[in-house]
Design an enzyme around this catalytic site. Structure first.
Site, PDB file in Angstrom:
ATOM      1  N   ARG A 185       3.751  -3.071  -3.749  1.00 16.67           N
ATOM      2  CA  ARG A 185       4.365  -1.750  -3.972  1.00 16.67           C
ATOM      3  C   ARG A 185       3.626  -0.421  -3.480  1.00 16.67           C
ATOM      4  O   ARG A 185       2.204  -0.819  -3.908  1.00 16.67           O
ATOM      5  CB  ARG A 185       5.021  -1.451  -5.366  1.00 16.67           C
ATOM      6  CG  ARG A 185       5.806  -2.725  -5.716  1.00 16.67           C
ATOM      7  CD  ARG A 185       7.248  -2.800  -5.575  1.00 16.67           C
ATOM      8  NE  ARG A 185       7.766  -1.514  -5.526  1.00 16.67           N
ATOM      9  CZ  ARG A 185       9.108  -1.294  -5.462  1.00 16.67           C
ATOM     10  NH1 ARG A 185       9.950  -2.529  -5.282  1.00 16.67           N
ATOM     11  NH2 ARG A 185       9.907  -0.055  -5.622  1.00 16.67           N
ATOM     12  N   VAL A 186       4.163   0.485  -2.877  1.00 15.96           N
ATOM     13  CA  VAL A 186       3.335   1.745  -2.798  1.00 15.96           C
ATOM     14  C   VAL A 186       3.876   2.772  -3.636  1.00 15.96           C
ATOM     15  O   VAL A 186       3.256   3.833  -3.759  1.00 15.96           O
ATOM     16  CB  VAL A 186       3.628   2.031  -1.164  1.00 15.96           C
ATOM     17  CG1 VAL A 186       2.903   1.062  -0.326  1.00 15.96           C
ATOM     18  CG2 VAL A 186       4.805   2.312  -0.920  1.00 15.96           C
ATOM     19  N   ASP A 187       4.792   2.415  -4.505  1.00 16.04           N
ATOM     20  CA  ASP A 187       5.057   3.428  -5.484  1.00 16.04           C
ATOM     21  C   ASP A 187       4.417   3.038  -6.946  1.00 16.04           C
ATOM     22  O   ASP A 187       3.930   2.424  -7.061  1.00 16.04           O
ATOM     23  CB  ASP A 187       6.455   3.651  -5.582  1.00 16.04           C
ATOM     24  CG  ASP A 187       7.460   2.241  -5.896  1.00 16.04           C
ATOM     25  OD1 ASP A 187       6.701   1.287  -6.186  1.00 16.04           O
ATOM     26  OD2 ASP A 187       8.491   2.161  -5.745  1.00 16.04           O
ATOM     27  N   ASP A 188       5.282   3.576  -8.061  1.00 18.09           N
ATOM     28  CA  ASP A 188       4.690   3.455  -9.270  1.00 18.09           C
ATOM     29  C   ASP A 188       5.216   2.277 -10.009  1.00 18.09           C
ATOM     30  O   ASP A 188       5.658   2.361 -11.217  1.00 18.09           O
ATOM     31  CB  ASP A 188       4.627   4.653 -10.079  1.00 18.09           C
ATOM     32  CG  ASP A 188       3.709   5.735  -9.421  1.00 18.09           C
ATOM     33  OD1 ASP A 188       2.708   5.346  -9.113  1.00 18.09           O
ATOM     34  OD2 ASP A 188       4.247   6.955  -9.384  1.00 18.09           O
ATOM     35  N   VAL A 189       5.733   1.418  -9.415  1.00 17.11           N
ATOM     36  CA  VAL A 189       6.327   0.187  -9.693  1.00 17.11           C
ATOM     37  C   VAL A 189       5.328  -0.982  -9.738  1.00 17.11           C
ATOM     38  O   VAL A 189       4.551  -1.150  -8.793  1.00 17.11           O
ATOM     39  CB  VAL A 189       7.535  -0.280  -9.053  1.00 17.11           C
ATOM     40  CG1 VAL A 189       8.135  -1.617  -9.345  1.00 17.11           C
ATOM     41  CG2 VAL A 189       8.654   0.881  -9.165  1.00 17.11           C
TER      42      VAL A 189
END
Ligand code: WTA
Length: 692
Positions: free
Chosen positions: A560-564
């Site tokens: 993941r590149v997000d905050d997941v």
């Protein structure tokens, strides 16, 4: 291997849309790119010759058609199912581009069908009535059960009739909080039979999480059981549901009926918490209903289910899937990615509380009339050989699991595996997170005795089914790569500015056009749907994953590149863990990041700033972890609490997670530029407190 190599080469750069098709034409005619043979693991000629898709050319042919003529491609497949009424002129209509208006996706609009009918009645009519639909293996070795398609239909109809009797109608939500009993797929199918929308909540979520979901979708009925045993532990699910329902009632969202299955092996009735008038035992009522229940015919675009999943911000999102496209897509991906044959015995270790259990325990396999194994227990109970014991007992031929389990069994040693024959295994599968090459090789060499291809399937709750996946038998694999896109899927790797990059590259993984199994909205929040998935890179669906494509056109998912974060294949939003932590009266601020974990893939690492004057202590650490357990569930408990007198923030107050990730992984020499921080000294403070 020479011809195999040519095949791979011929597939190079295939999957980037129209340009790719021209390229494909060119390379099939003989142009080739070099490939390192030692990267590749070949399916055996024996496997390939019996496979549904036996060569890259066959894939190429089908893939090309799926891109050039998606309507024709998917209509042909959809025609294999039962439709009360055929879909209208337009097989698919979509707007993926927010700049052109609201995002919308429709497949087979106007078609009238029912997915439960297609899973059960249609297969029974085709002669599979006496075939085993489900094998059930209990937590304790020696406890098992099974149902044929005929028997399953009877059970589903009885429950469907019960649900109708308590007023559940088409479009109503039903929340299901059950462990892996046969009653879980039965409940899902009973809902879909009558057009009710199920929302399964993984039976590891806390009361608070259940309450949140109930408040969002307002079900008429909640279905649960009194308790379950996992390993040596008894988990009293009804108590958790009870707490949730009490909270919901107080918040003006009462639930009228709580249907409770009496799981005798885990707990007795007498000690179950109970509220007369609301709670009712499944066994007391459901078996009294008729075993025939008319199907509620629904539009292809009527909702099938809601499944809540974590995002990078805020509360969980209700991912909404509809009926027709999801049906066609899960059935087709299941069939090809596992090279499914009617003689297979299929076991997916995922729980029906996650999307994998929806698409690849219940719907995908049953649409194919498969025999599905369901396992109630823990994979290492009574010991680490349990999975292979089960494989031998049922002659499992397709085994689909998550890298975290592979890694944990790998750590326990080969002896647990070698004790069992495993000769029934034919195809292996992996899902949930990137599988590291060493775990891949162990899975392949030790579990599969170097003869079973591994389908490393990349997909998401949102996608409904596999988007990038090997087709075993079609081409050589590279350990750790999900290989190529499935039919109809056009991936695009884009850079930070949203420009598509061609060829060998890395960037953000997007998809260019819709596929039948795509989710249609976030329940009650279409705006959030558009913002989260379609605004980052206008014109594309953005997956949230990073990805690279190698010179042979293979895709490599990088996380993941997000905050997941992905913890043991469970998807967790760092924001949810943070909000649980800050609800603790002594916590002033929290920042959560993922950190590499040997078995879980990622561990949860929490930086916590305490309220002024509160000293840190072991006890406080425990109570912070406890608050996350009770608000989300045990699976989201932080692995590490790092005391933080302050957090690294920009002058505008934004937490610099990049720096926190480096501190969490002790990569102090890679902190980068910290001069733009509002208070640069916090970095050293954090380093000093790393092991306190
Ligand atoms: C990750 C699970 C690498 C990815 C089906 C995705 C994977 C998230 C793979 C979705 C894979 C899933 N290789 N990463 N084969 N499969 N992921 O919604 O980061 O629970 O975005 O769906 O899991 O998680 P979800």
């Amino acid at each position: 291997t020479d011809s195999h190599l040519r095949h791979v080469d011929s597939m190079a750069l295939l999957p980037s849309g129209a340009g790719a098709i021209q390229h494909l034409n060119a390379v099939i005619l003989g142009e080739a790119l070099a490939s390192e043979e030692n990267d590749l693991v070949f399916p055996s000629p024996g496997f390939s010759s019996q496979a549904l898709i036996s060569s890259p050319e066959k894939y190429g042919e089908m893939y090309r058609r799926s891109i050039e003529d998606p309507a024709g491609f998917w209509s042909d497949i959809a025609s294999e199912f039962y439709w009360k009424q055929k879909w209208g002129e337009q097989v698919c209509s979509e707007n993926f581009d927010v700049r052109k208006g609201p995002v919308s996706i429709e497949w087979f609009k106007g078609g009238v069908t029912n997915i439960c009918y297609n899973c059960l009645d249609r297969n029974i009519e085709a002669g599979f009535g006496d075939k085993v639909a489900m094998y059930w293996e209990g937590n304790e070795p020696g406890f098992d059960d099974k149902l044929t398609y005929n028997e399953l239909l009877d059970k589903v109809c009885q429950l469907a009739n019960y649900l109708i009797s308590v007023g559940v109608k088409k479009g109503d939500a039903v929340v299901i909080y059950l462990p892996m009993l046969m009653e879980l797929p039965i409940a899902m199918l009973a809902c879909s039979r009558i057009g009710a929308v199920h929302s399964v909540v993984f039976a590891g979520f806390s009361a608070e999480s259940i309450a949140q979901r109930i408040t969002d979708c307002k079900p008429k009925v909640v279905i649960t059981c009194n308790a379950v045993k996992r390993g040596a532990k008894v988990i009293k699910l009804k108590e958790i549901v009870d707490a949730a329902l009490t909270e919901c009632a107080q918040n003006g969202c009462p639930v009228d009926v709580c249907l409770t299955y009496d799981n005798k092996l885990a707990m007795d009735r007498e000690s179950t918490v109970w509220k007369d008038g609301r709670d009712i035992w499944w066994q007391d009522v459901v078996p009294k209903f008729p075993t025939k229940c008319e199907v509620e015919w629904v539009d292809a675009e009527d909702p099938l289910f809601l499944l809540y999943t974590s995002g990078s911000t805020g509360k969980p999102k209700g991912v909404l899937h509809t009926t027709g496209g999801y049906m066609v897509y899960t059935a087709t991906t299941f069939k090809y990615a596992f090279d499914y044959k009617q003689s297979d015995i299929y076991w997916c270790t995922a729980d029906c509380g996650w999307i994998t259990g929806h698409s690849y325990v219940t719907y995908g396999p049953m649409l194919n009339a498969a025999s599905v194994l369901i396992f109630e227990g823990a994979p290492t109970y009574p010991d680490s050989g349990r999975c292979w014991d089960i494989v031998d007992k049922y002659k499992v031929s397709i085994f689909y699991t998550a890298p975290t389990l592979v890694r944990s069994l790998m750590r326990d040693g080969d002896q647990y595996v070698k004790r069992y024959s495993r000769k029934s295994l034919r195809v292996l599968g992996s899902v949930g997170e990137p599988i590291n090459p060493s775990a891949w090789r162990w899975f392949y060499n030790v579990v599969g005795d170097s003869r079973c291809p591994i389908s490393d399937t990349w997909w998401q709750t949102e996608t409904g089914g596999f988007l990038i996946t090997p087709l075993p038998g079609a081409w050589p694999q590279k350990p750790g790569s999900a290989t190529y896109p499935f039919f109809g899927v056009q991936p695009a790797i884009v850079d930070e500015k949203g420009n598509e990059i061609e060829g060998e590259c890395s960037g953000y993984l997007c998809i260019k056009r819709s596929w039948p199994g795509a989710f249609r909205t976030l329940y009650g929040d279409h705006e959030r749907y558009e913002t989260t998935y379609f605004k980052a890179f206008p014109g594309y669906y953005f997956s949230g994953d990073g990805c690279s494509r190698d010179k042979d056109g293979y895709y490599w998912l990088t996380g993941r590149v997000d905050d997941v974060i992905n913890v043991s294949g469970h998807r967790i939003g760092t924001a949810e863990v943070e909000s649980a932590l800050v609800s603790h009266p002594q916590c002033a601020e929290a920042a959560v990041v993922g950190v590499e974990h040997e078995v879980k893939g990622q561990g949860i690492y929490a930086f916590v700033t305490l309220v002024e004057g509160v000293p840190y202590s072991e006890e406080l650490r425990k109570s912070l972890v406890a608050v996350v357990r009770s608000q989300i569930g045990a699976f989201a408990a932080p692995d590490k609490i790092h005391w933080a007198p302050g957090l690294p923030k920009t002058r505008s107050g934004k937490i610099m997670r990049r720096i926190l990730r480096k501190i969490a992984s002790r990569q102090y020499d890679e902190l980068g530029d910290t001069s733009t921080l509002a208070e640069p000294q916090v970095v050293q403070q954090l380093i000093d407190l790393a092991d306190v």
